[in-house]
Design a protein around this motif. Structure first.
Motif, mmCIF file in Angstrom:
data_model
loop_
_atom_site.group_PDB
_atom_site.id
_atom_site.type_symbol
_atom_site.label_atom_id
_atom_site.label_comp_id
_atom_site.label_asym_id
_atom_site.label_seq_id
_atom_site.Cartn_x
_atom_site.Cartn_y
_atom_site.Cartn_z
ATOM 1 N N UNK A 194 0.837 -1.203 0.000
ATOM 2 C CA UNK A 194 0.000 0.000 0.000
ATOM 3 C C UNK A 194 0.869 1.249 0.000
ATOM 4 N N UNK A 195 1.994 1.201 0.713
ATOM 5 C CA UNK A 195 2.891 2.366 0.730
ATOM 6 C C UNK A 195 3.566 2.585 -0.617
ATOM 7 N N UNK A 196 3.664 1.524 -1.424
ATOM 8 C CA UNK A 196 4.257 1.659 -2.758
ATOM 9 C C UNK A 196 3.205 2.002 -3.804
ATOM 10 N N UNK A 197 1.975 2.163 -3.364
ATOM 11 C CA UNK A 197 0.918 2.510 -4.302
ATOM 12 C C UNK A 197 0.293 1.329 -5.022
ATOM 13 N N UNK A 198 0.536 0.116 -4.530
ATOM 14 C CA UNK A 198 -0.112 -1.050 -5.128
ATOM 15 C C UNK A 198 -1.340 -1.383 -4.281
ATOM 16 N N UNK A 199 -2.510 -1.226 -4.867
ATOM 17 C CA UNK A 199 -3.721 -1.399 -4.059
ATOM 18 C C UNK A 199 -4.518 -2.635 -4.466
ATOM 19 N N UNK A 200 -3.958 -3.452 -5.334
ATOM 20 C CA UNK A 200 -4.591 -4.723 -5.658
ATOM 21 C C UNK A 200 -3.615 -5.829 -5.293
ATOM 22 N N UNK A 201 -4.002 -6.645 -4.328
ATOM 23 C CA UNK A 201 -3.104 -7.676 -3.818
ATOM 24 C C UNK A 201 -3.870 -8.988 -3.714
ATOM 25 N N UNK A 202 -3.349 -10.015 -4.375
ATOM 26 C CA UNK A 202 -3.907 -11.350 -4.200
ATOM 27 C C UNK A 202 -3.053 -12.104 -3.198
ATOM 28 N N UNK A 242 2.281 -5.167 -15.196
ATOM 29 C CA UNK A 242 3.313 -5.810 -14.377
ATOM 30 C C UNK A 242 2.686 -6.522 -13.190
ATOM 31 N N UNK A 243 3.283 -7.642 -12.847
ATOM 32 C CA UNK A 243 2.840 -8.358 -11.655
ATOM 33 C C UNK A 243 4.036 -8.502 -10.724
ATOM 34 N N UNK A 244 3.854 -8.085 -9.489
ATOM 35 C CA UNK A 244 4.919 -8.210 -8.491
ATOM 36 C C UNK A 244 4.614 -9.460 -7.669
ATOM 37 N N UNK A 245 5.570 -10.381 -7.627
ATOM 38 C CA UNK A 245 5.394 -11.610 -6.857
ATOM 39 C C UNK A 245 6.157 -11.454 -5.534
ATOM 40 N N UNK A 246 5.459 -11.679 -4.454
ATOM 41 C CA UNK A 246 6.054 -11.451 -3.131
ATOM 42 C C UNK A 246 5.865 -12.683 -2.268
ATOM 43 N N UNK A 247 6.658 -12.775 -1.210
ATOM 44 C CA UNK A 247 6.359 -13.828 -0.261
ATOM 45 C C UNK A 247 6.054 -13.214 1.097
ATOM 46 N N UNK A 248 5.256 -13.904 1.841
ATOM 47 C CA UNK A 248 4.755 -13.325 3.084
ATOM 48 C C UNK A 248 5.573 -13.687 4.294
ATOM 49 N N UNK A 282 8.222 -0.875 -3.691
ATOM 50 C CA UNK A 282 8.145 -1.680 -4.922
ATOM 51 C C UNK A 282 8.037 -0.799 -6.171
ATOM 52 N N UNK A 283 7.535 0.444 -5.978
ATOM 53 C CA UNK A 283 7.358 1.280 -7.174
ATOM 54 C C UNK A 283 8.716 1.621 -7.791
ATOM 55 N N UNK A 306 15.763 -12.048 -3.072
ATOM 56 C CA UNK A 306 14.932 -11.834 -1.887
ATOM 57 C C UNK A 306 13.554 -12.460 -2.041
ATOM 58 N N UNK A 307 13.345 -13.147 -3.152
ATOM 59 C CA UNK A 307 12.011 -13.699 -3.387
ATOM 60 C C UNK A 307 10.995 -12.629 -3.746
ATOM 61 N N UNK A 308 11.505 -11.510 -4.272
ATOM 62 C CA UNK A 308 10.634 -10.417 -4.712
ATOM 63 C C UNK A 308 10.875 -10.225 -6.217
#
Lengths: 405, 372
Positions: free
Chosen positions: A49-57, A122-128, A136-137, A193-195
């Protein structure tokens, strides 16, 4: 019709986290409490959210109940949106059959239709399961500048550590020519980093291709990245600087919590422009009693402290009775430590009760040993009065009271 | 009790009694207890009693209140049906802003009229308690009352009765007389500024008030109408802190250092909800010494704190000593500062080596945002 989103994030949160032992017995790793009021996933969600990505699966599979409940509608992270927002995506049944998520890549593959709804570039793949603050931006900008198909965020690690990570070997311009998973003789110290940031069109193509490959493990690191490299796709390493920690083991979880206590703590949680959000409990501020002693510790709201706390992290609603001493430990929500109990170098999970005069993390060989193992007490365990738990123990069942005969 | 009653909260009543704290805010938005505002208590009590429609009447300086309440989601009152309504002053052509409670209610007649519940719970923000309104409502219904006054028995000295209303009643609890500011010392049933009123009764007296220019609900309606109306009292037995003067404000905060009061106030009939600020948990350094204090999230404590209530995001520097004080949100206390019996409002900066001292019965108040 959905509004087009330039970038969306997919957060892999389905891993079992078996190395965290009893802490992940009934919850997924991203839901493990961290740092006094957070859960591990808060860092990644707040970064989004801080990077401006507001859609997260959020892809869940293992023990999702607690994680689902925690994420809820995403409101604490401002992810309750009319369009986009946070979506929990468990595996589901289709006409052709049903599958669990077979691997990280397969988890994304099974949700291609979710991603396609937003038609992202673009799709950003992250791990939790990482503790870090990252914009991320900036990575996406880097990805665009390089006209890349895939950008992998890397962090500099020491040569000794490098063989524990996936290592990116890159040219001077950052272009990756080789990826080595846990190499015995690392050629560089750029650890993944798995990002990942992918150009969605390309990633979709490789996911479909990978699915048709019979013996694939459907994993990003093992299958997708090597396949893209083999075909000469443009892959870049994005250098990340700052605090980053994988908290996949008891040791690293404990260390990362202890890092917060250092005066020159590398991860600044007080930065109001990059807050880490979490679902807050409804409790009053904590109360420190007249006989309490506290040094170098973090204490959340709702605690009542009558005993002594040194170098420890206390979550909300913890009660420390008079005469109890807690050292170098992590005490998770609503745990109670009764009179004169002693807890040292331990992780005490939620709702645990440590009986009066009990001793957690007992050291048989105090003189000859330099360092001691971490004791872990699982959720809801009751430790009876005067019981003793040895150091480096992982305990998942109640201990009865010890009576002198 | 869901649906049977709705709430009306007066956020500005009694502002003048703690003018220091209300110069830039309403009574309802006075900070209290490390992380709360006074309105949190009445609002949470209403929510915990199953009330899902609450109107908050405002008058002036209500920016901080609106900021605090937002959509009401922290109290689960952000709803499609019912929920939280902020009711700004309704100035009519000739009258200007309302003067008294009745005037304020006349201004929100349509809000009252549209409500489908039979009963109204009206409350000011100056009482801090954990109460379940279902209990007085049951009593109100059983008594077939027009108005039920929520009271607490308290000893009054003539010196500190400013604004207190004593309700005299018969054995059955029916109120026979109201005494404003009781002139003789003694034990009285003092109103907590909370009333349960039948909606139809309220609408009738508002008609009456408008035609006869009545202003005060207590003087013009209750005091005059003891014989005419069925007015009953209901005794509240729990803890009730009353913010009447800045000294009272100081002592009600200090009451929180008592574990029984904390347990009752924050947990008895339900939690007290407030706006979430997403602060980091409090951090104590090696040099911290803390005893008998309440400390909120976001604080960094390097000095000494005793018998104090410290709000969110306060920092106490090395060598500083804070005793018997209330330090509000975002205040920075530098090294070697000494504070004793001081109330420090928000965002104050106390520089190195300053020594500030008040007295138990006269705490020193430092205004919001200043530098000492």
């Amino acid at each position: 019709m959905y509004r087009k989103m330039e970038s969306i994030a997919m957060l892999l949160a389905g891993g079992e986290g078996s190395r965290l032992g009893v802490l992940t017995k009934s919850r997924a790793k991203p839901a493990v409490p961290f740092g006094g009021k957070y859960r591990i996933i808060d860092f990644t969600l707040s970064n989004c959210i801080n990077s401006g990505i507001s859609t997260v699966g959020v892809l869940t599979q293992y023990q999702p109940l607690e994680l689902n409940e925690y994420i809820g509608n995403g409101q604490p992270w401002d992810l309750d949106r009319l369009e986009g927002g946070v979506h929990v995506l468990p595996p589901y049944q289709r006409r052709r059959g049903a599958d669990w998520y077979k691997g990280t890549a397969n988890a994304i593959y099974q949700n291609i239709s979710f991603i396609d709804r937003y038609n992202p570039d673009y799709v950003v793949i992250l791990s939790g399961d990482h503790i870090y603050k990252m914009d991320y931006s900036k990575m996406i900008d880097f990805h665009k500048q390089n006209n890349a198909d895939c950008t992998i965020s890397v962090i500099d690690v020491s040569m000794e550590e490098a063989s524990r990570f996936g290592i990116m070997n890159a040219n001077d311009d950052g272009r990756v020519y080789q990826f080595e998973e846990k190499p015995k003789k690392p050629k560089s110290t750029k650890a993944s980093m798995g990002v990942y940031t992918f150009t969605w069109k390309t990633l979709k193509h490789y996911l479909e291709l990978d699915e048709e490959t019979g013996n694939s493990q459907n994993d990003f690191g093992k299958d997708i990245i090597p396949a893209m490299l083999a075909n000469g796709e443009r892959m870049f390493a994005y250098p990340f600087e700052g605090y980053w920690k994988d908290v996949g083991t008891i040791d690293s979880l404990w260390e990362a919590n202890m890092d917060l206590l250092k005066p020159d703590c590398a991860i600044n949680l007080y930065d109001t422009s990059w807050k880490i959000y979490s679902r807050s409990p409804v409790v009053p501020p904590h109360f420190i009693g007249s006989n309490a002693k506290i040094a170098n510790s973090i204490i959340a709201e709702g605690c009542t402290i009558e005993g002594e706390i040194y170098n420890s992290v206390l979550f909300h609603g913890v009660h420390i009775a008079r005469g109890a001493v807690v050292r170098d430990s992590i005490i998770m929500p609503d745990a109670t430590i009764l009179e004169k109990a002693k807890v040292q170098k331990a992780v005490i999970a939620e709702d645990v009760e440590i009986g009066a005069e009990a001793l957690i993390g007992f050291r048989a060989d105090e003189i000859n040993k330099q360092s001691f193992g971490i004791t872990v007490i699982g959720d809801g365990v009751h430790i009876g009065r005067k019981s003793i738990v040895m150091e480096a123990t992982m305990l998942d069942s109640d201990l009865p009271e010890v009576k002198a005969v | 009790m869901s649906g049977r009653a709705f709430g009306i909260i007066f956020s500005n009543m009694h502002d003048e009694s703690v003018h220091e704290l209300t110069s830039q805010r309403t009574m309802g938005s006075i900070p209290y207890g490390g992380r709360y505002r006074l309105i949190d208590f009445v609002l949470s009590n209403m929510y915990n009693s199953g009330i899902t429609k609450v109107g908050v009447i405002t008058k002036s300086n209500y920016q901080s209140l609106m900021d605090h309440l937002g959509s009401g989601k922290e109290w689960d009152l952000s709803r499609k049906r019912e929920g939280l309504f902020i009711l700004p002053p309704f100035g009519r052509a000739q009258s200007g802003i309302y003067k008294g409670r009745l005037d304020a209610l006349i201004g929100i007649r349509s809000f009252i009229h549209r409500s489908t519940s039979d009963y109204v719970i009206m409350a000011d923000c100056d009482t801090i308690c954990n109460m379940n309104y279902s209990l007085p409502l049951e009593s109100h219904i059983a008594n077939k009352a027009d108005v039920t006054v929520i009271c607490k028995q308290r000893h009054c000295d003539t010196a500190d009765t400013m604004g207190d209303v004593a309700y005299m009643s018969d054995k059955g609890g029916r109120v026979s007389e109201l005494v404003m500011d009781p002139p003789q010392a003694g034990d009285y049933d003092i109103g907590l500024n909370m009333w349960i009123v039948n909606k139809s009764f309220l609408e009738n007296i508002l008609d009456d008030a408008q035609s006869r220019n009545y202003q005060s609900f207590e003087r013009d309606i209750l005091q005059q109408g003891c014989d005419k109306y069925r007015i009953f009292k209901w005794d509240f037995n729990g803890y009730a802190g009353h913010v009447n003067t800045i000294q009272q404000y100081f002592h009600t905060n200090m009451d929180l250092l008592d574990s029984d009061i904390r347990e009752e106030l924050f947990f008895k009939y339900g939690h007290i909800y407030t706006k979430v600020r997403d602060d980091v948990p409090a951090k104590y350094s090696d040099s911290a010494t803390v005893s008998n204090s309440m400390i909120a999230d976001g604080c960094t404590i390097e000095g000494e704190v005793e018998n104090s209530v410290i709000f969110r995001g306060v920092s106490v520097g090395k060598g500083a000593k804070v005793s018997n004080s209330i330090v509000m949100q975002g205040t920075k206390i530098d090294r070697n500062v000494k504070l004793n019996y001081v109330i420090i409002d928000k965002d104050v900066f106390i520089k190195d080596n300053r020594i500030l001292m008040g007295f138990d019965s006269y705490p020193l108040y430092i205004t919001k945002g200043c530098v000492v």
